[in-house]
Motif scaffolding. Structure first.
Motif, PDB file in Angstrom:
ATOM      1  N   ARG A  27       0.822  -1.002   0.131  1.00 42.17           N
ATOM      2  CA  ARG A  27      -0.078  -0.086  -0.115  1.00 42.17           C
ATOM      3  C   ARG A  27       0.794   1.069  -0.167  1.00 42.17           C
ATOM      4  NH1 ARG A  27      -2.574  -2.229   5.506  1.00 42.17           N
ATOM      5  NH2 ARG A  27      -0.308  -2.740   5.644  1.00 42.17           N
ATOM      6  N   TYR A  28       2.254   1.084   0.372  1.00 44.42           N
ATOM      7  CA  TYR A  28       3.076   2.306   0.797  1.00 44.42           C
ATOM      8  C   TYR A  28       4.186   2.439  -0.192  1.00 44.42           C
ATOM      9  CZ  TYR A  28      -0.080   1.863   4.728  1.00 44.42           C
ATOM     10  OH  TYR A  28      -1.140   1.731   5.820  1.00 44.42           O
TER      11      TYR A  28
ATOM     12  N   SER B   2      -2.082   2.638  -2.538  1.00 43.78           N
ATOM     13  CA  SER B   2      -3.217   3.418  -1.904  1.00 43.78           C
ATOM     14  C   SER B   2      -3.941   2.749  -1.003  1.00 43.78           C
ATOM     15  CB  SER B   2      -3.847   4.133  -2.982  1.00 43.78           C
ATOM     16  OG  SER B   2      -4.463   3.449  -3.679  1.00 43.78           O
TER      17      SER B   2
ATOM     18  N   VAL C  54      -8.070   2.936   0.345  1.00 45.55           N
ATOM     19  CA  VAL C  54      -9.302   3.593   0.336  1.00 45.55           C
ATOM     20  C   VAL C  54     -10.139   3.272   1.350  1.00 45.55           C
ATOM     21  CG1 VAL C  54     -11.092   3.849  -1.523  1.00 45.55           C
ATOM     22  CG2 VAL C  54      -8.930   3.635  -2.373  1.00 45.55           C
TER      23      VAL C  54
ATOM     24  N   THR D 168      -5.104   4.786   9.176  1.00 43.29           N
ATOM     25  CA  THR D 168      -3.908   4.851   8.031  1.00 43.29           C
ATOM     26  C   THR D 168      -2.701   5.338   8.746  1.00 43.29           C
ATOM     27  OG1 THR D 168      -5.710   5.212   6.438  1.00 43.29           O
ATOM     28  CG2 THR D 168      -3.213   5.886   6.138  1.00 43.29           C
TER      29      THR D 168
ATOM     30  N   ARG E 257       0.720   3.263   8.978  1.00 41.94           N
ATOM     31  CA  ARG E 257       2.040   3.747   8.317  1.00 41.94           C
ATOM     32  C   ARG E 257       2.863   3.842   9.507  1.00 41.94           C
ATOM     33  NH1 ARG E 257       2.391   6.153   3.560  1.00 41.94           N
ATOM     34  NH2 ARG E 257       0.625   6.382   2.311  1.00 41.94           N
TER      35      ARG E 257
ATOM     36  N   PRO F 266       2.748  -2.471  -6.234  1.00 34.91           N
ATOM     37  CA  PRO F 266       1.770  -1.445  -5.371  1.00 34.91           C
ATOM     38  C   PRO F 266       0.186  -2.062  -5.715  1.00 34.91           C
ATOM     39  CG  PRO F 266       2.555  -0.792  -7.893  1.00 34.91           C
ATOM     40  CD  PRO F 266       3.524  -1.881  -7.445  1.00 34.91           C
TER      41      PRO F 266
ATOM     42  N   GLN G 172      -4.063  -1.054  -4.401  1.00 28.20           N
ATOM     43  CA  GLN G 172      -4.965  -0.338  -3.942  1.00 28.20           C
ATOM     44  C   GLN G 172      -5.604  -1.123  -3.080  1.00 28.20           C
ATOM     45  OE1 GLN G 172      -9.003   1.059  -5.788  1.00 28.20           O
ATOM     46  NE2 GLN G 172      -7.476   3.011  -5.684  1.00 28.20           N
TER      47      GLN G 172
ATOM     48  N   ARG H 247      -8.760  -1.518  -0.360  1.00 26.36           N
ATOM     49  CA  ARG H 247     -10.009  -1.178  -0.209  1.00 26.36           C
ATOM     50  C   ARG H 247     -10.524  -1.967   1.121  1.00 26.36           C
ATOM     51  NH1 ARG H 247     -12.668   1.774  -3.594  1.00 26.36           N
ATOM     52  NH2 ARG H 247     -11.747   2.172  -5.758  1.00 26.36           N
TER      53      ARG H 247
END
Length: 258
Positions: free
Chosen positions: A119-120, A125, A127, A134, A138, A201, A203, A205
């Protein structure tokens, strides 16, 4: 490669049909293992119906909820015994898009030991998560990277492909973490063995149905274990340096005496 896709479940009746349909769409003909921990909804019934239709799905029914890490370790051992070439970790709630699987498997097929859906990294990303969650994710990844010396952006990611020779090399014996920290520990073991890791990478959700299994206890467990491993590495390094200095001093003394 002979690939086994592992889908751990606990009360995922609202999602299991969708994720299995999507897996079938994007990687048709691949073996799937649903490893279910004591679901009390219709999760097992829905999986059994698909098995009865002849789909390449195995259902492992466990009587107690033992945690994500324990479920994956159980499935990994079954995959090793069955001589699969690679295993996939994927959540049942569609937070991990099966459309990315062909790319991840292609990277693993080139010989990469561990492929992480991240995701990072640029292109990745999150969502649907609140800002606090989030930030916690991180921060947790940054803390693990600093404490354990990991050049990995998303060590807590749960979307992964392991070559089974990787699992044999790092050994599944003695894995400590049961929840959130399981992914960190497996990454840590892989890196310490000098094996290759590539992040792809994705996304991510947040689930739209069902209930998240994340809780404060899982996060605390991960924080304690990462801190312990990091400090253990630090003290081990200091002992090695002290032993090296002492050995060098003994050598110098012997040279002077002779």
């Amino acid at each position: 490669m002979r690939v086994l896709i592992i889908v751990p479940t606990h009360n995922e009746a609202a999602n299991i049909t969708t994720v299995l349909d999507s897996i079938q769409e994007h990687v048709p003909g691949t073996d799937v293992m649903v490893i279910d921990d004591a679901s009390t909804d219709n999760t097992r019934l829905l999986v059994r119906e698909r098995i009865a239709r002849g789909e390449r799905i195995e259902l492992v029914e466990r009587p107690n909820k033992r945690g994500l890490g324990d479920a994956y370790l159980h499935a990994f051992r079954l995959a090793l015994a069955a001589d699969y070439d690679a295993v996939v970790e994927i959540d049942a709630d569609m937070s991990h898009d099966p459309a990315v699987l062909p790319t991840m498997l292609a990277v693993a097929e080139r010989g990469i030991n561990l492929v992480i859906g991240s995701r990072y990294i640029p292109g990745g990303s999150v969502v649907g998560w609140p800002r606090r969650r989030t930030w916690l994710s991180r921060w947790g990844n940054r803390y693990a990277a600093i404490m354990l010396g990991l050049a990995i952006n998303d060590a807590t990611a749960g979307y992964r492909v392991y070559r089974t020779d990787t699992l044999r090399a790092i050994s599944l014996d003695g894995v400590q973490a049961g929840g959130y920290g399981f992914q960190v520990e497996m990454t840590y073991r892989t890196v310490r063995k000098g094996l290759s890791v590539v992040e792809i990478p994705i996304q991510f959700r947040d689930r739209v149905a069902g209930t998240s299994k994340m809780n404060r206890g899982i996060v605390v467990e991960a924080f304690k274990l990462v801190t312990y491993w990091g400090l253990a590495d630090l003290f081990s390094m200091r002992r090695r340096r002290r032993a090296y200095r002492e050995a060098a001093a003994d050598t110098a003394t012997q040279s002077t005496s002779s």
